[in-house]
Write a protein that holds these residues in place. Structure first.
Motif, PDB file in Angstrom:
ATOM      1  N   GLU A 147     -31.679   3.141   7.280  1.00 16.77           N
ATOM      2  CA  GLU A 147     -32.581   4.187   6.805  1.00 16.77           C
ATOM      3  C   GLU A 147     -31.856   5.509   6.585  1.00 16.77           C
ATOM      4  O   GLU A 147     -32.249   6.317   5.740  1.00 16.77           O
ATOM      5  CB  GLU A 147     -33.755   4.374   7.779  1.00 16.77           C
ATOM      6  N   VAL A 148     -30.770   5.734   7.331  1.00 20.16           N
ATOM      7  CA  VAL A 148     -29.994   6.960   7.184  1.00 20.16           C
ATOM      8  C   VAL A 148     -29.279   6.961   5.836  1.00 20.16           C
ATOM      9  O   VAL A 148     -29.308   7.952   5.101  1.00 20.16           O
ATOM     10  CB  VAL A 148     -28.980   7.115   8.337  1.00 20.16           C
ATOM     11  N   SER A 149     -28.637   5.842   5.506  1.00 18.37           N
ATOM     12  CA  SER A 149     -27.955   5.724   4.210  1.00 18.37           C
ATOM     13  C   SER A 149     -28.945   5.914   3.062  1.00 18.37           C
ATOM     14  O   SER A 149     -28.647   6.579   2.065  1.00 18.37           O
ATOM     15  CB  SER A 149     -27.277   4.359   4.091  1.00 18.37           C
ATOM     16  N   PHE A 150     -30.120   5.305   3.218  1.00 23.03           N
ATOM     17  CA  PHE A 150     -31.135   5.414   2.165  1.00 23.03           C
ATOM     18  C   PHE A 150     -31.569   6.860   1.963  1.00 23.03           C
ATOM     19  O   PHE A 150     -31.565   7.380   0.846  1.00 23.03           O
ATOM     20  CB  PHE A 150     -32.348   4.557   2.520  1.00 23.03           C
ATOM     21  N   ALA A 151     -31.954   7.534   3.055  1.00 25.42           N
ATOM     22  CA  ALA A 151     -32.443   8.907   2.947  1.00 25.42           C
ATOM     23  C   ALA A 151     -31.367   9.843   2.425  1.00 25.42           C
ATOM     24  O   ALA A 151     -31.629  10.716   1.591  1.00 25.42           O
ATOM     25  CB  ALA A 151     -32.943   9.389   4.308  1.00 25.42           C
ATOM     26  N   ARG A 152     -30.135   9.648   2.887  1.00 29.86           N
ATOM     27  CA  ARG A 152     -29.030  10.497   2.423  1.00 29.86           C
ATOM     28  C   ARG A 152     -28.823  10.328   0.922  1.00 29.86           C
ATOM     29  O   ARG A 152     -28.552  11.301   0.208  1.00 29.86           O
ATOM     30  CB  ARG A 152     -27.759  10.153   3.195  1.00 29.86           C
ATOM     31  N   GLY A 153     -28.963   9.093   0.438  1.00 31.59           N
ATOM     32  CA  GLY A 153     -28.809   8.835  -0.988  1.00 31.59           C
ATOM     33  C   GLY A 153     -29.889   9.524  -1.816  1.00 31.59           C
ATOM     34  O   GLY A 153     -29.615  10.093  -2.868  1.00 31.59           O
ATOM     35  N   VAL A 154     -31.122   9.476  -1.338  1.00 31.64           N
ATOM     36  CA  VAL A 154     -32.224  10.138  -2.035  1.00 31.64           C
ATOM     37  C   VAL A 154     -31.975  11.639  -2.128  1.00 31.64           C
ATOM     38  O   VAL A 154     -32.074  12.253  -3.197  1.00 31.64           O
ATOM     39  CB  VAL A 154     -33.555   9.869  -1.312  1.00 31.64           C
ATOM     40  N   LEU A 155     -31.619  12.237  -1.002  1.00 30.63           N
ATOM     41  CA  LEU A 155     -31.435  13.688  -0.950  1.00 30.63           C
ATOM     42  C   LEU A 155     -30.218  14.134  -1.752  1.00 30.63           C
ATOM     43  O   LEU A 155     -30.242  15.177  -2.410  1.00 30.63           O
ATOM     44  CB  LEU A 155     -31.322  14.124   0.511  1.00 30.63           C
ATOM     45  N   SER A 156     -29.163  13.323  -1.717  1.00 31.40           N
ATOM     46  CA  SER A 156     -27.969  13.659  -2.499  1.00 31.40           C
ATOM     47  C   SER A 156     -28.273  13.659  -3.992  1.00 31.40           C
ATOM     48  O   SER A 156     -27.760  14.504  -4.744  1.00 31.40           O
ATOM     49  CB  SER A 156     -26.851  12.658  -2.189  1.00 31.40           C
ATOM     50  N   SER A 157     -29.098  12.728  -4.437  1.00 34.88           N
ATOM     51  CA  SER A 157     -29.440  12.647  -5.858  1.00 34.88           C
ATOM     52  C   SER A 157     -30.165  13.898  -6.332  1.00 34.88           C
ATOM     53  O   SER A 157     -30.202  14.193  -7.522  1.00 34.88           O
ATOM     54  CB  SER A 157     -30.315  11.418  -6.122  1.00 34.88           C
ATOM     55  N   LEU A 158     -30.724  14.624  -5.386  1.00 37.31           N
ATOM     56  CA  LEU A 158     -31.453  15.856  -5.693  1.00 37.31           C
ATOM     57  C   LEU A 158     -30.609  17.105  -5.423  1.00 37.31           C
ATOM     58  O   LEU A 158     -31.119  18.216  -5.401  1.00 37.31           O
ATOM     59  CB  LEU A 158     -32.741  15.907  -4.863  1.00 37.31           C
ATOM     60  N   GLU A 314     -21.454   8.876  -3.586  1.00 35.42           N
ATOM     61  CA  GLU A 314     -21.905  10.230  -3.901  1.00 35.42           C
ATOM     62  C   GLU A 314     -22.296  11.011  -2.656  1.00 35.42           C
ATOM     63  O   GLU A 314     -22.116  12.230  -2.585  1.00 35.42           O
ATOM     64  CB  GLU A 314     -23.084  10.179  -4.877  1.00 35.42           C
ATOM     65  N   THR A 315     -22.836  10.320  -1.670  1.00 32.41           N
ATOM     66  CA  THR A 315     -23.281  11.005  -0.451  1.00 32.41           C
ATOM     67  C   THR A 315     -22.162  11.169   0.573  1.00 32.41           C
ATOM     68  O   THR A 315     -22.350  11.852   1.578  1.00 32.41           O
ATOM     69  CB  THR A 315     -24.423  10.222   0.219  1.00 32.41           C
ATOM     70  N   GLY A 316     -21.025  10.534   0.329  1.00 31.72           N
ATOM     71  CA  GLY A 316     -19.938  10.638   1.286  1.00 31.72           C
ATOM     72  C   GLY A 316     -19.969   9.582   2.367  1.00 31.72           C
ATOM     73  O   GLY A 316     -19.100   9.559   3.243  1.00 31.72           O
TER      74      GLY A 316
END
Length: 339
Positions: A147-158, A314-316
């Protein structure tokens, strides 16, 4: 690393099923002891394994299945890498991160075809989009969970960066996450399907603010070490064949009572409230339904893996692109599983 004693294993239940299914006149079948490790104690989130145990599908493949539970996908992968388990159910993000560290884990079967996760907020709050969470604290169940990877990906895209624009706080799940929301320790939560159902059941009315383009990011699935594939492909075939039979059994509404009984045997506390257990199962089952009906159960779309890969870079979460992304997953067994 020792597997968590918080586990809810089904050794005794599996033995009961095996005895009940046996015939007094038939010779005893020699079964191979196999361990499956999951990232939480939930039987519903791993329902094909529990249904396959309850219906005797693993026995048909010569497998005596034992289930253990640990805390998060990282611990699942550690258990397999250390030889304490043959199969596990991690998320794709942790699998790629582990492979980047040299761990030869392979995603075997895409179970949660649709995203298991979402960024949720309390329904009465003003947040409409993840961009509204700038400067806020976002709760997560485990520090290294999918869930951490998922949320980080969403926020990074923004265009949002962790620590600069938001902070993750590990608050656990269930009652602990409920308390964190109640105390306003967190403004949002990176929730799995089960997390959202539990929070709602405990009185926290939620609203999902995940952008629609991220709904297709698949969730946790079944994984194995490459060494097992190389040395014991028949075991992999048998595991997946039993899982596919269980999935097809669970999809049929006529089998619902049996399915719920198997899940209750696996984790009684989760099914104390039968109505809630059934509702949660419905949500989880919906996430497993195939997007492309021409493909067999467990099929993994390379484009979906590339989307995960790009997001993690992209999120590192991945320091650099992986030159061998295709080795992180396999569709080699899908045809034989679905015959």
């Amino acid at each position: 690393m020792m597997i968590s004693k918080r586990s809810f294993c089904l050794s005794a239940a599996a033995g009961a099923f095996l005895l009940a299914a046996g015939s007094a006149s038939a010779p005893a079948q020699t079964l191979r002891n196999v361990t499956f490790v999951q990232p939480s104690p939930s039987a519903i989130n791993s329902f094909p394994v529990y249904v396959a145990m309850g219906e005797g599908y693993f026995k048909d493949e010569g497998i005596n299945m034992r289930v253990e539970s640990v805390n998060g996908s990282g611990a699942v992968i550690q258990a397999m890498a250390s030889g304490q388990a043959q199969f596990g159910r991690p998320g794709p993000g942790p699998v790629l991160s582990a492979r980047a560290r040299g761990v030869d884990v392979v995603f075997l079967y895409n179970m949660m075809v649709k995203s298991s996760f979402g960024i949720v907020v309390k329904d009465g709050d003003s947040f409409k989009s993840p961009t509204d969470l700038k400067g806020k604290v976002i709760g997560v169940g485990t520090a290294d969970g999918a869930e951490v990877s998922f949320a980080r990906g969403v926020l990074s895209s923004l265009g949002m960066e962790e620590k600069r624009d938001y902070t993750f706080l590990t608050v656990g799940d269930g009652g602990m996450a409920t308390a964190a929301f109640t105390r306003d320790d967190i403004s949002a939560y990176a929730a799995s399907t089960a997390d959202a159902a539990i929070l709602s059941h405990r009185g926290i009315k939620l609203r999902d603010i995940t952008p629609v383009e991220f709904v297709t990011f698949f969730g946790n699935g079944f994984a194995v070490m490459q060494e097992t594939i190389d040395k014991d492909p028949k075991l992999v075939e048998g595991f997946g064949r039993a899982v596919v039979r269980a999935q097809e059994f669970a999809v049929d509404p006529a089998n619902r009572e049996k399915v719920l009984a198997h899940l209750k045997a696996g984790m009684p506390q989760e099914s104390e409230d039968k109505a809630f257990a059934n509702a949660l199962f419905e949500q989880v089952l919906a996430k497993t339904m195939r997007v492309d009906q021409s493909k067999g159960w467990g099929y993994q779309n390379p484009k979906d893996w590339e989307a995960w890969h790009v997001s993690l870079v992209e999120t590192g979460s991945l320091k650099q692109p992986m030159p061998d992304l295709e080795k992180a997953y396999t569709n080699a067994f899908v045809e034989v599983w679905n015959k």
